[in-house]
Design a protein around this motif. Structure first.
Motif, PDB file in Angstrom:
ATOM      1  N   ASN A   1      44.855  40.422  46.930  1.00  0.00           N
ATOM      2  CA  ASN A   1      43.642  41.230  46.710  1.00  0.00           C
ATOM      3  C   ASN A   1      42.376  40.473  47.078  1.00  0.00           C
ATOM      4  O   ASN A   1      41.315  40.703  46.499  1.00  0.00           O
ATOM      5  CB  ASN A   1      43.585  41.677  45.252  1.00  0.00           C
ATOM      6  N   TRP A   2      42.471  39.590  48.047  1.00  0.00           N
ATOM      7  CA  TRP A   2      41.321  38.745  48.380  1.00  0.00           C
ATOM      8  C   TRP A   2      40.143  39.556  48.905  1.00  0.00           C
ATOM      9  O   TRP A   2      38.989  39.134  48.788  1.00  0.00           O
ATOM     10  CB  TRP A   2      41.734  37.673  49.388  1.00  0.00           C
ATOM     11  N   ARG A   3      40.406  40.707  49.504  1.00  0.00           N
ATOM     12  CA  ARG A   3      39.309  41.523  50.022  1.00  0.00           C
ATOM     13  C   ARG A   3      38.646  42.356  48.933  1.00  0.00           C
ATOM     14  O   ARG A   3      37.469  42.704  49.053  1.00  0.00           O
ATOM     15  CB  ARG A   3      39.818  42.445  51.120  1.00  0.00           C
ATOM     16  N   GLY A   4      39.382  42.720  47.886  1.00  0.00           N
ATOM     17  CA  GLY A   4      38.826  43.572  46.851  1.00  0.00           C
ATOM     18  C   GLY A   4      38.360  42.849  45.609  1.00  0.00           C
ATOM     19  O   GLY A   4      37.668  43.437  44.770  1.00  0.00           O
ATOM     20  N   CYS A   5      38.742  41.609  45.452  1.00  0.00           N
ATOM     21  CA  CYS A   5      38.364  40.877  44.249  1.00  0.00           C
ATOM     22  C   CYS A   5      36.954  40.322  44.379  1.00  0.00           C
ATOM     23  O   CYS A   5      36.287  40.470  45.411  1.00  0.00           O
ATOM     24  CB  CYS A   5      39.356  39.744  43.989  1.00  0.00           C
ATOM     25  N   SER A   6      36.511  39.661  43.342  1.00  0.00           N
ATOM     26  CA  SER A   6      35.204  39.024  43.370  1.00  0.00           C
ATOM     27  C   SER A   6      35.189  37.938  44.436  1.00  0.00           C
ATOM     28  O   SER A   6      36.140  37.153  44.553  1.00  0.00           O
ATOM     29  CB  SER A   6      34.894  38.420  41.999  1.00  0.00           C
ATOM     30  N   PRO A   7      34.117  37.848  45.242  1.00  0.00           N
ATOM     31  CA  PRO A   7      34.070  36.792  46.266  1.00  0.00           C
ATOM     32  C   PRO A   7      34.100  35.394  45.666  1.00  0.00           C
ATOM     33  O   PRO A   7      34.557  34.453  46.308  1.00  0.00           O
ATOM     34  CB  PRO A   7      32.751  37.068  47.004  1.00  0.00           C
TER      35      PRO A   7
END
Length: 1047
Positions: free
Chosen positions: A761-767
């Motif tokens: 979920n690297w694209r949807g999680c907190s940066p």
């Protein structure tokens, strides 16, 4: 990897398991400072009353100064604080690591700030020092005291008399005289002393074990199992129970033989000699069973009567040896004390003395097996720690003197052979030339006995020689009855007691039926009936000399293990080994164990082999079954000692590439949530190298209790994964991982590879979470670790599969949206999403790494040389049964012009590494541009993180770019475009060649310092996307882990 826990999840973890609630077996309560802390005072009061009733019944409340351990005593405060109580005996009863009695306040309570509740308790409880919030239960204690307590015995009636009666068995009256005749007085004393040496050494070992903590019911089995563990205690419990049942039949047969001879003397025969013994024996053991079923109190009174009868019998015998013999007694070989008779019987008769010695030892030794009679009923003793050593040693001393005295006196008074005919007397002045033997000196001619004529009297033949010598013969018969019946009764009681303890431990299946106890003494009535049928079966054999060697073998085996238990516990140097009995020596105990084993084979080697085969079979079953018991055995202490010693020794060994092992620190979070990651790493580290499952708590740092940690370890053990489990508090994944890499491990047993799941979920999680994930990889390389990232098509998190249905007993967790926003480690979830912690060990979800992979391939894309770790992992996998049929294919980058040379060079290298590689494939089209749709997909991955043109041209936005290092500018993207396209192209090659692969292993690109974290995550996602099989991104620390040199 790390995970977060909500407050609702904390309740799930600390939930109490279903089933029976035991005050004494649960974790300590969390006392509060006000009455509102106990919403149901009546329930607590009832539980407390149950606790005190059990304490009174078990004798815990008795103290040395006569005061009972009342609740008033337990509430006495210390000088520091009202709720901080003084040391009490009750706090340490039935205690082991992780569990203690509920009376002591927890550390959490003691650390709370001084508040009004504490002040009130100081004011109100200053007089009696009562703990706040705990009801007064004095009335319940008084009611328990008024109840009739169970029967308990002291060291005299419970141990000494019982042991003496068992040692004064049927062998004393029916076989000691024939043993003296067969091997002589000297060797008879050697047999007696050798038996006493073995039993005395065993008694010292028993005394040491019995005084190393409170001994409960179960006798020898309880002591061995709690010292050496269930693996050794279980087999001995079975064999020892069976041996006691057979010993009951031995003494019953001795009684039956005596009765049968009395009937024969009076011309009374029911069927024939053998069947008469069988009939009388079965009737006798039936009567003994009825006495046993009446209870221990009646059994004890019966034993005292038998003891008094035996004392009178011994007095009668020794008085008889000094009385002048009548002509009838002289005809049967009794002439009183004479030097000639003593010298004649001092040495053995002609024949094979060695074989005869061991035959007689096998017959005599069962008479010495009664030393455990008191220990076998340890649960019925008032003070087993004092009674067992004192009573057992006194019994051995007394019975040894009696055996030596009787063998010497009967050997000094009675000759070996006599006819019993009054016509064989003659005048000393006539017929001396044709008379042979010592009897000629006293006017009797028993020469016919030396010419193979059957003689019915004398030490060698007559088993009733003691009755003939005594002053009043019927008293000897009464002594035989008392000795045989008391021993049979003691064994009939001992066998069920030991077997009941074994059944209650639930080590073996199908025997739990016999664990039930009845009455205030928890009498094993079902065990009595079982022992009765076993004894009756051996009584039907009807031959005393045939049964005795079998019993000797079983008891010698038990003695060997008891002595070894004492030796093993002494050598471990465990702080828990503190016996109050000091008169023992570990080397003497080892000597007793070795001698016992040697004698087993010297007596009857066939029976010894059978005994060892039975024990090995029972031992193997327990090793396979692995019962969930924890008794703090010396085997556990020895394991710790060996691990500590080897760990220290390993620290002095220098590293060598040939001894390299992949020691993995696996960021699993709760392992039960990511079983695939656990199974994958376990498949190449099991029995080879170190594996540590790490769990980083990021928010609620008190959520994971010790009980849930223990359940996770049980889950790993049931899954047959050899791994440690560690929990760490950390605010972020990066912080927790850095701390783990710095602190985890011991000496050379320290991880060198970090394994974690891919952050799907690297694209949807907190940066910030994504940045933290990539920085963790940077820190790993900084720590000189290798890195492995596993990606599964469906992800690694199995939380949803583990939740079968909603449970109204638990509060709902956070919503999926909240968890998605709060997740800082990608594919993470907390333990609360699973079932309650007491059910964790049952959450066994099958994964692809547990099944056989068949004849698929393991494709290794060795793009960059990292020291060989990329090749070592697939080699270790193929050594496992599940992966054994898989073929390893290695893909390397090369040129079309030199494809053959590149392939030969790589094949030669792999052969020198001695790696079984099925094929080597050279990739020659890696420079070709990727397809437009795949390149577009990559750009879509990066698009949310790109800086717009006006942003990076505006100097005002520069501080924001510094605070957001994950943002990608066009300049950076153009500079790294070639690298990005190569990774897209490599993914196309992987998807084309590895459609049917069981596992794909790809060299992981090393993150550069000038590469934004979002771009790096896009690279990793691009390399592994579109594959249906597991993908492992791997990178070593650029140091060799493979070599083809011998040194």
């Amino acid at each position: 990897m790390g995970h977060k826990l909500s407050k609702g999840n904390t309740r799930n973890i600390d939930i109490i398991p279903q089933g029976r609630f035991s005050i004494s077996e649960e974790a300590p309560p969390r006392y509060m400072h006000n009455e509102n802390a106990f919403p149901d005072v009546n329930r607590v009061k009832r539980a407390t009353e149950m606790t005190h009733v059990s304490m009174v019944e078990s004798g815990i409340t008795d103290t040395s100064d006569g005061r009972h351990g009342s609740q008033q005593d337990a509430r006495r405060p210390s000088l520091y604080r009202t709720i901080d109580v003084v040391p009490q005996l009750d706090f340490y009863a039935n205690t082991f690591i992780g569990r203690q009695r509920r009376s002591r306040p927890s550390l959490e309570v003691l650390r709370k700030a001084f508040d009004d509740g504490d002040t009130a308790s100081n004011a109100e409880g200053s007089g009696n020092g009562s703990l706040p919030g705990i009801p007064d239960v004095e009335g319940s204690v008084e009611g328990a005291k008024n109840a009739k307590p169970p029967v308990r015995f002291g060291w005299v009636t419970g141990v000494m008399i019982r042991c003496m009666l068992n040692i004064w068995g049927v062998v004393l009256f029916l076989r000691l005289s024939t043993i003296t005749s067969s091997v002589g007085i000297i060797l008879t004393w050697v047999i007696i002393l050798l038996s006493i040496v073995i039993t005395s050494v065993t008694a010292l070992s028993v005394s040491a074990i019995a005084t190393n903590g409170r001994v409960k019911s179960g006798g020898a089995y309880f002591m061995i199992s709690r010292t050496l563990g269930p693996e050794v205690g279980g087999p001995i419990g079975m064999v020892f129970s069976f041996a006691n049942a057979i010993a009951c039949s031995l003494n019953t047969v001795g009684f039956a033989e005596t009765v049968q001879k009395l009937l024969e003397e009076n011309d009374v025969t029911m069927v024939d000699d053998l069947n008469d013994v069988r009939i009388i024996g079965v009737i006798t053991v039936t009567v003994l069973l009825i006495i046993s079923l009446a209870g221990m109190e009646w059994e004890s009174k019966t034993q005292i009567i038998f003891f008094l009868v035996l004392i009178v019998t011994f007095v009668n015998y020794f008085v008889g040896t000094f009385l002048p013999p009548t002509p009838e007694k002289q005809s049967q070989g009794f002439f009183g004390y004479h030097r000639e008779i003593f010298l004649e019987n001092l040495l053995p008769e002609k024949g094979n003395h060695i074989a005869e010695f061991f035959n007689m030892f096998a017959i005599f030794f069962p008479s010495a097996i009664g030393i455990l009679a008191g220990a076998n009923i340890s649960g019925d003793l008032k003070d087993p720690e004092t009674a067992i050593p004192k009573g057992t040693l006194m019994a051995i001393l007394s019975t040894t003197i009696s055996y030596l005295a009787i063998s010497a006196t009967v050997g000094s008074c009675v000759i070996r052979h006599a006819t019993g005919s009054l016509n064989d007397s003659f005048s000393l002045g006539n017929g001396s030339d044709v008379c042979e033997g010592v009897a000629c000196n006293f006017g009797w001619n028993f020469t016919s006995c030396s010419h193979e004529v059957d003689c019915k009297y004398g030490l060698a033949v007559d088993t009733g020689a003691l009755r003939m010598v005594s002053g009043f013969g019927p008293l000897i018969i009464a002594g035989i009855f008392a000795a045989s019946l008391s021993s049979a009764l003691a064994f009939l009681v001992s066998a069920p007691k030991v077997f009941q303890c074994l059944c209650r431990d639930n080590i073996y299946p199908y025997i739990g039926f016999f664990a039930k106890g009845y009455g205030k003494n928890e009498e094993p009535l079902r065990g009595y009936v079982l022992t009765y049928f076993i004894a009756a079966a051996f009584i039907l054999i009807g031959d005393l000399d045939l049964v005795a060697p079998v019993i000797s073998n079983f008891f010698l085996c038990s003695y060997a293990l008891i002595n070894f238990s004492c030796f093993h516990a002494s050598t471990t140097n465990s702080p828990g080994w503190r016996p109050s009995f000091r008169y023992y020596n570990r080397w003497v105990a080892l000597f007793g164990a070795v001698v016992s084993v040697v004698l087993m084979f010297m007596l009857t080697w066939e029976a010894a082999l059978i005994t060892f085969c039975i024990i090995l079979f029972l031992f193997g079953y327990i090793i396979y079954k692995k019962p969930e018991v924890n008794w703090g055995s010396s085997v556990q202490a020895s394991t710790y000692n060996m691990a500590l010693s080897y760990s220290v020794s390993l620290s002095a060994v220098e590293d060598h590439v040939k001894n390299y092992r992949p020691q993995c620190l696996v960021l699993t979070g709760p392992p039960v949530v990511r079983p695939a990651l656990v199974d994958f790493v376990g498949s190449f580290t099991k029995n080879i190298s170190l594996m540590i499952c790490a769990d980083i708590l990021m928010e609620d740092k008190t959520a994971l209790t010790q009980r849930s940690t223990d359940n996770i370890v049980k889950w790993l053990n049931r899954r047959k994964v050899r791994s440690f489990y560690t929990v760490l508090n950390g605010d972020r994944l990066r912080e927790g991982t850095k701390t783990l890499m710095q602190s985890t491990g011991l000496g050379k047993l320290k991880p060198n590879i970090l394994v974690m799941g891919f952050k799907t979920n690297w694209r949807g999680c907190s940066p910030y979470s994504m940045e933290d994930y990539v920085n963790t990889i940077h820190d790993t390389f900084d720590a000189n670790y290798g890195v492995c990232i596993l990606r599964m098509m469906d992800g690694l998190d199995m939380t949803e599969e583990m939740v079968c249905e909603d449970n109204a007993a638990f509060e709902p967790d956070e919503s999926p949206e909240q968890q998605s926003n709060n997740d800082s480690t990608g594919d993470n979830s907390d333990l609360g999403n699973c079932q309650p912690d007491h059910q964790i060990h049952s959450c066994q979800i099958s994964t692809v790494f547990q099944t056989k992979q068949g004849k698929k391939t393991i494709d290794v894309y060795w793009i960059s040389d990292d020291g060989g770790l990329t090749l070592l992992i697939p080699y270790l996998l193929t050594r496992r049964k599940c992966w054994r049929q898989c073929k390893v294919r290695v893909f390397v980058v090369g040129q079309q012009q030199t494809i053959e040379e590149d392939r030969k060079e790589m094949v030669c290298l792999l052969q020198r590494f001695r790696l079984d590689v099925h094929d080597v494939i050279i990739i020659t089209d890696s420079e070709r541009p990727p397809l437009a749709k795949n390149l577009e997909r990559f750009e879509n991955f990066v698009a949310p993180f790109r800086l717009k043109s006006r942003e990076y041209e505006d100097d005002i936005i520069q501080p924001e770019r510094t605070e957001s290092p994950w943002r990608v500018s066009d300049k950076v993207l153009d500079a790294l475009r070639m690298k990005s396209e190569r990774k897209v192209r490599l993914n196309e090659i992987i998807r084309k060649n590895s459609r049917q692969a069981a596992l794909v292993i790809v060299s992981m690109p090393v993150p550069q310092s000038d590469c934004p974290s979002s771009l790096y995550m896009a690279w990793l996602d691009t390399l592994t996307c579109g594959l249906h099989c597991p993908v492992l991104l791997i990178r070593g620390n650029q140091q060799n882990v493979l070599t083809f040199d011998c040194q």
